[in-house]
Design an enzyme around this catalytic site. Structure first.
Site, PDB file in Angstrom:
ATOM      1  N   HIS A   1      -0.386   6.169   9.017  1.00 38.11           N
ATOM      2  CA  HIS A   1       0.424   4.976   9.297  1.00 38.11           C
ATOM      3  C   HIS A   1       1.875   5.201   8.861  1.00 38.11           C
ATOM      4  O   HIS A   1       2.808   4.964   9.641  1.00 38.11           O
ATOM      5  CB  HIS A   1      -0.198   3.793   8.544  1.00 38.11           C
ATOM      6  CG  HIS A   1       0.569   2.513   8.618  1.00 38.11           C
ATOM      7  ND1 HIS A   1       0.097   1.394   9.270  1.00 38.11           N
ATOM      8  CD2 HIS A   1       1.780   2.143   8.104  1.00 38.11           C
ATOM      9  CE1 HIS A   1       0.971   0.414   9.162  1.00 38.11           C
ATOM     10  NE2 HIS A   1       2.008   0.835   8.458  1.00 38.11           N
ATOM     11  N   GLU A   2       2.062   5.660   7.635  1.00 38.06           N
ATOM     12  CA  GLU A   2       3.427   5.866   7.145  1.00 38.06           C
ATOM     13  C   GLU A   2       4.130   6.981   7.909  1.00 38.06           C
ATOM     14  O   GLU A   2       5.349   6.929   8.115  1.00 38.06           O
ATOM     15  CB  GLU A   2       3.412   6.178   5.650  1.00 38.06           C
ATOM     16  CG  GLU A   2       2.746   5.111   4.786  1.00 38.06           C
ATOM     17  CD  GLU A   2       3.276   3.708   5.032  1.00 38.06           C
ATOM     18  OE1 GLU A   2       4.492   3.556   5.267  1.00 38.06           O
ATOM     19  OE2 GLU A   2       2.479   2.757   4.999  1.00 38.06           O
TER      20      GLU A   2
ATOM     21  N   GLY B   1       0.834  -1.185   0.000  1.00 38.08           N
ATOM     22  CA  GLY B   1       0.000   0.000   0.000  1.00 38.08           C
ATOM     23  C   GLY B   1       0.872   1.239   0.000  1.00 38.08           C
ATOM     24  O   GLY B   1       0.591   2.221  -0.695  1.00 38.08           O
ATOM     25  N   ALA B   2       1.957   1.198   0.782  1.00 34.54           N
ATOM     26  CA  ALA B   2       2.879   2.331   0.866  1.00 34.54           C
ATOM     27  C   ALA B   2       4.149   1.852   1.552  1.00 34.54           C
ATOM     28  O   ALA B   2       4.194   0.768   2.136  1.00 34.54           O
ATOM     29  CB  ALA B   2       2.257   3.488   1.630  1.00 34.54           C
TER      30      ALA B   2
ATOM     31  N   GLU C   1       7.494   3.585   3.951  1.00 31.91           N
ATOM     32  CA  GLU C   1       7.758   4.750   4.801  1.00 31.91           C
ATOM     33  C   GLU C   1       9.124   5.384   4.605  1.00 31.91           C
ATOM     34  O   GLU C   1       9.673   5.965   5.561  1.00 31.91           O
ATOM     35  CB  GLU C   1       7.607   4.341   6.267  1.00 31.91           C
ATOM     36  CG  GLU C   1       8.602   3.285   6.771  1.00 31.91           C
ATOM     37  CD  GLU C   1       8.139   1.855   6.634  1.00 31.91           C
ATOM     38  OE1 GLU C   1       8.675   0.978   7.330  1.00 31.91           O
ATOM     39  OE2 GLU C   1       7.230   1.600   5.818  1.00 31.91           O
TER      40      GLU C   1
ATOM     41  N   HIS D   1       5.658   5.732  11.077  1.00 37.09           N
ATOM     42  CA  HIS D   1       6.926   5.035  10.829  1.00 37.09           C
ATOM     43  C   HIS D   1       8.137   5.975  10.884  1.00 37.09           C
ATOM     44  O   HIS D   1       9.259   5.504  11.072  1.00 37.09           O
ATOM     45  CB  HIS D   1       6.910   4.382   9.447  1.00 37.09           C
ATOM     46  CG  HIS D   1       6.303   3.022   9.419  1.00 37.09           C
ATOM     47  ND1 HIS D   1       6.684   2.009  10.266  1.00 37.09           N
ATOM     48  CD2 HIS D   1       5.348   2.474   8.609  1.00 37.09           C
ATOM     49  CE1 HIS D   1       6.008   0.914   9.989  1.00 37.09           C
ATOM     50  NE2 HIS D   1       5.184   1.172   8.983  1.00 37.09           N
TER      51      HIS D   1
END
Length: 838
Positions: free
Chosen positions: A290-291, A256-257, A259, A294
């Site tokens: 979320h990222e 999804g991604a 960091e 991180h």
């Protein structure tokens, strides 16, 4: 390449200390390669021997302290270094190959306009594809990057750009110490939007073909970014530590991604080009948060080895959910967590491949990759929610801040983090960590209720159980909600009782004495508020009342807990799928929360594909389609629920005339636009039903020449129910090493359809015979995803299980394929059990 073992990493960390990487890339050449020159400096034990990871297409030169390193020193993607000095300089020049797997320096060509785009994805051990490195998380070092690129390209990286780019030459400031798997860059004719906030430069990047959509959505993305930055700065003493904050949306990304400090990379599906629901907008905000988490958990303080992956992903999952709810307009994220993310964790935790949140040993990087699952993310986040309830939020945050101060720009372990929180809270977390972090699998909490003749509770007991193979009982802090059905037709919460479940009490039985003599509620909801991580089972009277009470509950989180419990009971073959479909038809059409609508329909649709028998499946599918029609009828025109229901209806209906009519604009529900993404869903369903062929797919692709259209077309072609189409799709998935990762995944997704069982069943034996060869040609994340999507899970038969057992018995099965097959076989096992209830 041999997987790096923990023993090798430990020995290497005891031998060397990395002081810097200076990486210079030339991206202007033609063909499938680029030039890379690296100066790697490090100190070492004099006279020692070590190695760097390196995977060149052609090694041009290598010198260690001015002395040439013989080419024979490069074997199995490792360059051996001997006779080390106290201070060392390794200079390596090579031609490196562009990737089509989403790893290394990935290159894609946008079919919309023919432009080329690059992004670097070093995770988990892909840095060797770009530069020589000591590729393990505890050997962090500053990175200085320079890039030569075509004049019309934009380049962005971890470090901030130094000066103006001239003649295609881009230079970047030296970074803070980074683990090698965080080093990244993007390069290509990207469209960029810029802003700043609180002294932090912000940027968004996307392909030129998405420029209009990025411009339209930039304000929303920047707003969420700024709100999350502000909230993190409120709770953390350490400010965002990496200067600028770029977010790049790139094609064919595996995750999804990711960091990467200074240049977070997302899959570009997050730049929406068609209508989306509020649930999807909330989901994007949660990924952004979320990222960002991180940047502290993973980037600033990095795990010492992959056994402490939870220090990255569990914390980012927890904080991404929490910060989105606290800082943005998307305040219902804990409902989403209960409905979606936690269900992912529960499912992973009940598989034969389960593992602790924080396993004591992860032997090598291949095994580490397999732990990027619902346990490390969602279960870990749920456990952290329990930790906050256990020690209190103030102590929890104080412990985190002490942890950042002690280990900034370095590495840390489970013991380091727990020690900090223990000191802040005054509670010894050793036993708690053993039960929650070191022990696998999930507990079940059941309510046992005895009622007195006068309608009060004579006794309420919470019974905690554990699987025989994983007998750990755990302390749980949770709520019991007493809900009553009023005469006015509403269901209200009368009282929530806070309960501490003692794992050592009376064989897992906790009597709730506070409820003795209390008038019995119509619904006694276990884990009301969703504070703990456990499977929930209601008492019989409460379970019987769910169909009547569920639609009337005002609290979306309570509804999510009930829906999740029902879905989990069906997955466990404790209740038949027909009962679930009946509940969906009765209760879902009045649901007000779009994320519940989306997840219930998605999960139920997946179960209906496998859990009914072939004879009963059509009726279950029809009931699901009826539920979607009812939702469409009552939902607000143009709203999220109508869109979610329409998507689900397209995926369940067998009415090809109606679908064709929608494509032509006939009888389309008010407020629903048949845009590009919906058109692809319709064409896909028509292809599955044999009502759309190659010419329909080609026509739709001509109207949508984009990476998304290319992938959708591949999925549709694999879904055509002819022997020729299936043979072509299967050969492509198994034998084409040059195709991009996402096209192969889309093809694998389209191949297996329960409607095509007679056509695809012969490919089940071929999966087990041919998938090992595919993984030899294409390993890593891309190979794992393709193997998972290509698993014959719709062939629900004992013969499929026998084939799986045969492959697992082979001694040479790779760890990646072994994990995929173990999990896929468990899905088939559960489906067979469920069919026994039909």
């Amino acid at each position: 390449m041999p997987s790096l073992t923990r023993a090798e990493a430990t020995a290497r960390a005891a031998t060397v200390t990395v002081t810097g990487y200076a990486v210079d890339l030339d991206l202007t050449g033609g063909g499938d390669t680029f030039r890379s020159r690296t100066v790697l400096t490090f100190t070492a034990t004099e006279g020692a021997t070590t190695f760097v990871e390196l995977e060149p297409e052609r090694l041009l030169s290598a010198t260690l302290n001015g002395t040439p390193v013989d080419a024979s020193a490069l074997a199995d993607q490792r360059l051996a270094l001997t006779g080390l000095a106290a201070t060392n300089e390794l200079v390596v020049e090579g031609e490196m190959r562009y990737s089509n797997t989403g790893e290394g320096l990935h290159r894609s060509i946008d079919p919309a306009d023919g432009r080329t785009y690059l992004y670097a994805h070093m995770f988990l051990d892909g840095a060797r594809r770009i530069f020589p490195c000591f590729d393990q998380p505890d050997l962090k070092a500053p990175v200085t990057l320079a890039v030569t690129a075509p004049d019309d390209w934009i380049v962005a990286a971890n470090g901030e750009q130094t000066g103006e780019a001239k003649d295609g030459r881009w230079t970047f400031a030296t970074t803070e110490p980074l683990a090698t798997y965080f080093v990244s860059l993007i390069a290509g004719p990207y469209h960029v939007c810029r802003d700043s906030h609180d002294g932090i430069p912000l940027a968004l990047y996307a392909r030129q073909a998405l420029a209009e959509h990025l411009d339209a959505q930039a304000e929303e993305i920047f707003t969420v970014t700024k709100q999350c930055l502000d909230r993190y700065h409120e709770i953390f003493d350490t400010r965002y530590p990496f200067g600028h904050y770029g977010q790049a949306f790139v094609s064919e990304f595996n995750f999804g991604a990711m960091e990467n400090p200074g240049i977070v990379v997302f899959r570009d599906e997050f730049i929406y080009r068609s209508a989306v629901t509020e649930g999807e907008l909330e989901g994007r905000a949660m990924v952004i948060a979320h990222e960002m988490a991180h940047q502290w958990f993973g980037d600033l303080v990095t795990m010492a080895w992959w056994d402490d992956l939870w220090l990255n992903e569990s914390f980012a999952e927890y904080l991404g959910t929490r910060i989105t709810a606290e800082a943005t307009k998307y305040t219902g994220t804990w409902t989403t967590f209960a409905m979606n993310r936690k269900a992912w964790g529960l499912r992973a935790d009940q598989r034969p491949s389960t593992h602790p949140v924080a396993p004591e040993e992860v032997d090598d990087t291949d095994l580490a990759l397999l732990n990027f699952d619902g346990i490390s993310y969602a279960k870990g986040a749920a456990v952290l929610r329990q930790l906050v309830a256990y020690v209190g939020d103030k102590a929890f945050l104080a412990g985190l801040n002490e942890h950042f101060t002690a280990h900034a720009y370095g590495n840390a372990t489970l013991a380091d983090l727990l020690a900090a929180v223990s000191r802040a809270s005054g509670r010894d977390l050793g036993a708690w960590a053993e039960q929650w972090l070191r022990s696998a699998q999930v507990n079940t909490l059941r309510a046992e209720v005895t009622r007195a003749d006068d309608g009060t509770y004579a006794q309420v007991t919470l019974v905690q159980t554990a699987p025989d193979a994983y007998p750990t009982l755990r302390p749980h802090k949770l709520g019991l909600g007493l809900y009553d059905h009023g005469t006015d037709g509403t269901v209200t919460l009368r009282r929530r009782v806070e309960v501490d479940v003692d794992p050592g009490a009376d064989g897992g039985r906790t009597v709730i004495s506070d409820l003795t003599g209390e008038p019995a509620a119509d619904l006694l909801l276990v884990n009301d508020g969703d504070l703990t991580y456990a499977k929930v089972r209601l008492d019989p009277a409460s379970a019987e009342a769910v169909p009547q009470l569920l639609p009337l509950l005002d609290d979306s989180l309570a509804r999510a807990v009930l829906w999740s419990a029902m879905l989990d009971a069906v997955i466990d073959a404790e209740r038949p799928v027909a009962e679930l479909v009946t509940l969906v038809l009765a209760a879902l059409p009045v649901e007000r929360e779009v994320v519940i609508v989306e997840d219930v329909l998605r999960m139920t649709r997946g179960l209906v594909d496998r859990y009914p028998t072939p004879e009963t499946r059509p009726a279950a599918l029809e009931m699901l389609a009826q539920a979607c029609d009812r939702l469409i009828a009552v939902a607000e025109p143009g709203g999220s629920i109508r869109l979610a229901a329409a998507r689900a209806l397209i995926g369940t209906t067998t009415d090809t005339v109606r679908l064709r009519g929608w494509l032509d604009g006939e009888n389309v529900p008010e407020g629903l636009e048949i845009d590009t993404d919906l058109r692809w869903l319709i064409v896909y369903r028509l292809a599955i039903l044999g009502a759309a062929g190659p010419e329909d797919i080609d026509a739709q692709y001509e109207a949508d020449r984009s990476p998304f259209g290319e992938q959708a077309a591949a999925r549709c072609r694999a879904a055509i129910p002819t022997a020729e189409a299936k043979a072509r799709a299967w050969d492509f998935v198994i034998n084409d090493p040059d195709a991009s990762n996402r096209i192969l995944e889309a093809t694998a997704q389209g191949f297996w359809q329960p409607e095509h069982l007679a056509l695809v069943a012969p490919y089940a034996p071929r999966y087990f015979a041919e998938m090992p060869g595919m993984l030899e040609r294409r390993g890593g994340m891309s190979g794992e995803r393709i193997a998972t999507m290509a698993y014959p899970s719709v062939v629900v038969a004992e013969s499929t299980r026998e084939l799986a057992a045969g492959l697992l018995a082979a001694g040479d099965t790779s760890s990646i394929l072994r994990r995929v097959v173990v999990d896929g076989d468990d899905d088939v096992r559960r489906a067979l059990l469920a069919r026994g209830l039909s």
